[in-house]
Design a protein around this motif. Structure first.
Motif, PDB file in Angstrom:
ATOM      1  N   SER A  99       6.002   9.443 -10.690  1.00 20.90           N
ATOM      2  CA  SER A  99       7.032   8.456 -10.414  1.00 20.90           C
ATOM      3  C   SER A  99       7.198   7.620 -11.680  1.00 20.90           C
ATOM      4  CB  SER A  99       6.622   7.568  -9.236  1.00 20.90           C
ATOM      5  OG  SER A  99       7.610   6.591  -8.982  1.00 20.90           O
ATOM      6  N   LEU A 113       2.013  11.437  -8.574  1.00 20.44           N
ATOM      7  CA  LEU A 113       2.160  11.668  -7.135  1.00 20.44           C
ATOM      8  C   LEU A 113       1.401  12.904  -6.675  1.00 20.44           C
ATOM      9  CD1 LEU A 113       5.989  10.927  -6.714  1.00 20.44           C
ATOM     10  CD2 LEU A 113       4.053   9.362  -6.431  1.00 20.44           C
ATOM     11  N   THR A 114       1.531  14.000  -7.405  1.00 21.66           N
ATOM     12  CA  THR A 114       0.865  15.239  -7.004  1.00 21.66           C
ATOM     13  C   THR A 114       1.077  16.293  -8.088  1.00 21.66           C
ATOM     14  OG1 THR A 114       0.637  16.835  -5.176  1.00 21.66           O
ATOM     15  CG2 THR A 114       2.854  16.254  -5.833  1.00 21.66           C
ATOM     16  N   VAL A 130       4.398  14.325   0.659  1.00 22.55           N
ATOM     17  CA  VAL A 130       4.835  14.093  -0.720  1.00 22.55           C
ATOM     18  C   VAL A 130       6.348  13.894  -0.774  1.00 22.55           C
ATOM     19  CG1 VAL A 130       4.876  15.015  -3.062  1.00 22.55           C
ATOM     20  CG2 VAL A 130       2.911  15.450  -1.603  1.00 22.55           C
ATOM     21  N   THR A 133       7.148  10.465   0.221  1.00 22.39           N
ATOM     22  CA  THR A 133       6.728   9.545  -0.844  1.00 22.39           C
ATOM     23  C   THR A 133       7.764   9.523  -1.959  1.00 22.39           C
ATOM     24  OG1 THR A 133       4.385   9.919  -0.364  1.00 22.39           O
ATOM     25  CG2 THR A 133       4.923   9.026  -2.521  1.00 22.39           C
ATOM     26  N   MET A 134       8.277  10.703  -2.335  1.00 24.03           N
ATOM     27  CA  MET A 134       9.300  10.766  -3.371  1.00 24.03           C
ATOM     28  C   MET A 134      10.560  10.008  -2.949  1.00 24.03           C
ATOM     29  SD  MET A 134       8.814  14.779  -4.444  1.00 24.03           S
ATOM     30  CE  MET A 134      10.317  14.833  -5.424  1.00 24.03           C
ATOM     31  N   GLU A 137       9.909   6.351  -3.321  1.00 28.85           N
ATOM     32  CA  GLU A 137       9.953   5.941  -4.727  1.00 28.85           C
ATOM     33  C   GLU A 137      11.401   5.809  -5.201  1.00 28.85           C
ATOM     34  OE1 GLU A 137       7.189   5.300  -6.912  1.00 28.85           O
ATOM     35  OE2 GLU A 137       6.253   5.177  -4.923  1.00 28.85           O
ATOM     36  N   PRO A 144      11.238  10.142  -9.489  1.00 28.24           N
ATOM     37  CA  PRO A 144      10.271  11.256  -9.473  1.00 28.24           C
ATOM     38  C   PRO A 144      10.628  12.269 -10.560  1.00 28.24           C
ATOM     39  CG  PRO A 144      11.010  10.735  -7.255  1.00 28.24           C
ATOM     40  CD  PRO A 144      11.907   9.972  -8.199  1.00 28.24           C
TER      41      PRO A 144
END
Length: 300
Positions: A99, A113-114, A130, A133-134, A137, A144
């Motif tokens: 991010s 993030l991953t 995920v 989460t993106m 963000e 991202p």
């Protein structure tokens, strides 16, 4: 001296990227970074799919491909992110997903993030947690970004970023679409057994709710190519009358679907009478199981 050391440390920190995407100070001087990202003027987010079966939030990345967040009708809330590349990977590798703060927010820290697996000849994807989460963000103004080594040029690095420009309106529409998804999927109803009241072509209450679900799904999914309706009876009464009863049951369901806009050519209905019992007819419970219709749906 203290100021000089601080400047050197700052230079070193900005010259090394965290994670699997790195540019070493001792590396090849000719190594380059190819960056793909929509600028503010060209950034577009749109609701590519907006139905009760699927919602897709799409973002075009110029000269690279398309980023897609998708959720489908299901019992549980789901989400998937897919990076649809114009040029697919030629071998297996990993991409770090970070991010990153946009250029107009200098000094704002980012975070990892991953890692995303890049498979040969397949578009890479990320699972629900995920993906959400993106989206979070992006909603907060962060970008991202994917970093990986170019599999066609050992000296090049790739950076692929999602722009935050024009995101929020499309995201609000996407969230609204998700809230309207069916709370069941094709797999939940593709094989369904319905039961009848005794000596009747009327469903039990549970089966009526179930057939309403099937009817709704059929009206929304044009990809379903065939619906098979097989009706059966218990052994009480004459065989001929039971055969005709099962045929009426099958025809009634077919007519119900056609009346609600389902193409008759997609439906096959047949009654079997007392054939193929699945339980004993000597008990009330067993006879109830034998008075049934099996509905099977097929996709291409």
């Amino acid at each position: 001296m203290k100021n000089i050391l601080t400047s050197v440390n700052s230079f070193l920190c900005t010259s090394i990227t965290l994670g699997i995407f790195s540019i070493s100070l001792s590396g090849d001087a000719h190594a380059g970074i190819r960056q793909y990202r929509a600028d503010i003027e060209n950034s577009q987010w749109q609701l590519a799919n907006n139905s009760r079966l699927q919602c897709t939030l799409s973002h075009q990345i110029p000269n690279y491909g398309e980023a897609k967040f998708s959720a489908k009708a299901s019992r549980k809330l789901n989400m998937e992110f897919e990076l649809d590349m114009m040029l697919l990977p030629d071998n297996y590798s990993l991409a770090e997903v970070r991010s990153v703060a946009p250029r107009w927010q200098p000094g704002k820290g980012g975070r990892s993030l991953t890692n995303m697996q890049l498979h040969k000849h397949f578009n890479p994807s990320l699972p629900k947690k995920v993906a959400w989460t993106m989206l979070s963000e992006l909603e907060q103004g962060m970008s991202p970004t994917f970093y990986y080594n170019d599999w066609y040029s050992d000296q090049d690095k790739i950076s692929v970023g999602l722009s935050t420009a024009r995101f929020k309106k499309a995201y609000q529409e996407f969230v609204g679409c998700i809230g309207n998804l069916l709370n069941y999927s094709f797999d939940d109803i593709s094989y369904t057994v319905l039961n009848y009241q005794s000596s009747s072509d009327k469903f039990t209450k549970a089966s009526q709710r179930r057939i309403d679900m099937i009817r709704e799904y059929l009206s929304l999914d044009p990809e379903l190519e065939l619906v098979l309706i097989d009706a059966y009876s218990d052994s009480y009464g004459g065989r001929w009358s039971n055969l005709k009863l099962s045929e009426r049951r099958a025809a009634k369901i077919r007519d119900y679907f056609v009346k609600n806009g389902i193409d008759a050519s997609r439906i096959e209905a047949k009654g079997y009478g007392e054939k193929r019992h699945i339980s004993s007819n000597s008990t009330t419970l067993g006879r109830g199981k034998n008075r049934r219709v099996v509905i099977q749906m097929q996709k291409p």
